[in-house]
Write a protein that holds these residues in place. Structure first.
Motif, PDB file in Angstrom:
ATOM      1  N   GLY A 167      29.843  24.691  73.302  1.00  0.00           N
ATOM      2  CA  GLY A 167      29.157  23.420  73.518  1.00  0.00           C
ATOM      3  C   GLY A 167      29.237  22.460  72.340  1.00  0.00           C
ATOM      4  O   GLY A 167      29.018  21.268  72.485  1.00  0.00           O
ATOM      5  N   ALA A 168      29.549  22.974  71.156  1.00  0.00           N
ATOM      6  CA  ALA A 168      29.586  22.145  69.951  1.00  0.00           C
ATOM      7  C   ALA A 168      30.999  21.897  69.439  1.00  0.00           C
ATOM      8  O   ALA A 168      31.185  21.130  68.493  1.00  0.00           O
ATOM      9  CB  ALA A 168      28.758  22.808  68.851  1.00  0.00           C
ATOM     10  N   VAL A 169      31.988  22.523  70.050  1.00  0.00           N
ATOM     11  CA  VAL A 169      33.337  22.467  69.487  1.00  0.00           C
ATOM     12  C   VAL A 169      33.934  21.064  69.516  1.00  0.00           C
ATOM     13  O   VAL A 169      34.632  20.674  68.579  1.00  0.00           O
ATOM     14  CB  VAL A 169      34.274  23.508  70.155  1.00  0.00           C
ATOM     15  CG1 VAL A 169      34.681  23.091  71.551  1.00  0.00           C
ATOM     16  CG2 VAL A 169      35.493  23.762  69.287  1.00  0.00           C
ATOM     17  N   GLY A 170      33.663  20.279  70.541  1.00  0.00           N
ATOM     18  CA  GLY A 170      34.207  18.923  70.610  1.00  0.00           C
ATOM     19  C   GLY A 170      33.745  18.069  69.447  1.00  0.00           C
ATOM     20  O   GLY A 170      34.550  17.414  68.774  1.00  0.00           O
ATOM     21  N   THR A 171      32.451  18.081  69.197  1.00  0.00           N
ATOM     22  CA  THR A 171      31.886  17.311  68.088  1.00  0.00           C
ATOM     23  C   THR A 171      32.401  17.837  66.752  1.00  0.00           C
ATOM     24  O   THR A 171      32.764  17.044  65.875  1.00  0.00           O
ATOM     25  CB  THR A 171      30.346  17.388  68.119  1.00  0.00           C
ATOM     26  OG1 THR A 171      29.901  16.882  69.377  1.00  0.00           O
ATOM     27  CG2 THR A 171      29.727  16.588  66.995  1.00  0.00           C
ATOM     28  N   TYR A 172      32.455  19.148  66.598  1.00  0.00           N
ATOM     29  CA  TYR A 172      32.916  19.759  65.350  1.00  0.00           C
ATOM     30  C   TYR A 172      34.354  19.351  65.037  1.00  0.00           C
ATOM     31  O   TYR A 172      34.665  18.911  63.919  1.00  0.00           O
ATOM     32  CB  TYR A 172      32.792  21.282  65.458  1.00  0.00           C
ATOM     33  CG  TYR A 172      33.213  22.032  64.222  1.00  0.00           C
ATOM     34  CD1 TYR A 172      32.416  22.048  63.082  1.00  0.00           C
ATOM     35  CD2 TYR A 172      34.409  22.737  64.188  1.00  0.00           C
ATOM     36  CE1 TYR A 172      32.799  22.745  61.942  1.00  0.00           C
ATOM     37  CE2 TYR A 172      34.799  23.440  63.065  1.00  0.00           C
ATOM     38  CZ  TYR A 172      33.995  23.440  61.940  1.00  0.00           C
ATOM     39  OH  TYR A 172      34.378  24.120  60.826  1.00  0.00           O
ATOM     40  N   VAL A 173      35.239  19.448  66.018  1.00  0.00           N
ATOM     41  CA  VAL A 173      36.652  19.109  65.801  1.00  0.00           C
ATOM     42  C   VAL A 173      36.829  17.610  65.550  1.00  0.00           C
ATOM     43  O   VAL A 173      37.598  17.210  64.679  1.00  0.00           O
ATOM     44  CB  VAL A 173      37.516  19.595  66.983  1.00  0.00           C
ATOM     45  CG1 VAL A 173      38.930  19.050  66.903  1.00  0.00           C
ATOM     46  CG2 VAL A 173      37.547  21.118  67.016  1.00  0.00           C
ATOM     47  N   ARG A 174      36.102  16.772  66.282  1.00  0.00           N
ATOM     48  CA  ARG A 174      36.182  15.325  66.041  1.00  0.00           C
ATOM     49  C   ARG A 174      35.733  14.977  64.624  1.00  0.00           C
ATOM     50  O   ARG A 174      36.363  14.155  63.954  1.00  0.00           O
ATOM     51  CB  ARG A 174      35.329  14.555  67.049  1.00  0.00           C
ATOM     52  CG  ARG A 174      36.022  14.298  68.363  1.00  0.00           C
ATOM     53  CD  ARG A 174      35.262  13.310  69.233  1.00  0.00           C
ATOM     54  NE  ARG A 174      33.903  13.716  69.557  1.00  0.00           N
ATOM     55  CZ  ARG A 174      33.580  14.538  70.549  1.00  0.00           C
ATOM     56  NH1 ARG A 174      34.514  15.056  71.309  1.00  0.00           N
ATOM     57  NH2 ARG A 174      32.322  14.847  70.776  1.00  0.00           N
TER      58      ARG A 174
END
Length: 103
Positions: A87-94
């Motif tokens: 659930g947090a990977v998109g924000t983390y990678v961005r």
């Protein structure tokens, strides 16, 4: 594999479920050999690999070798291996990509 990114940051999503020993290991990844994405740019490569049977994702960040010392030292703090909830990977990678692109 799918690739997105810009001239400085490449993000590679590996579709296959990640299993340790599957060939995408820390010591086997060389972003300098052109195997993943070739070209003169791509200072930072972010690999995103979903784990098999769990809701976590492995995020591996590699900085290209042979960069100017000033650029390399500004980017080295980003190089890491992390396990991130799906659930947090998109924000983390961005966030990683934006920080790498500021150099």
């Amino acid at each position: 594999k799918r690739h997105v990114g810009n001239d400085v940051v490449h993000i590679i999503y590996i579709d296959n479920d990640y299993l340790p020993g599957s060939g995408v290991e820390d010591d086997k990844i060389d972003i300098n050999d052109g195997t993943f994405v070739s070209g003169d740019f791509g200072f930072v490569t972010i690999f995103v690999m979903p784990f098999m049977h769990i809701d976590d994702v492995r995020v591996l960040v590699r900085v290209r070798k042979g960069l100017d010392v000033k650029i390399s030292s500004a980017l080295m703090h980003l190089e890491a291996n992390a396990i991130v909830p799906i659930g947090a990977v998109g924000t983390y990678v961005r966030q990683l990509a934006m920080h790498a692109d500021l150099v």
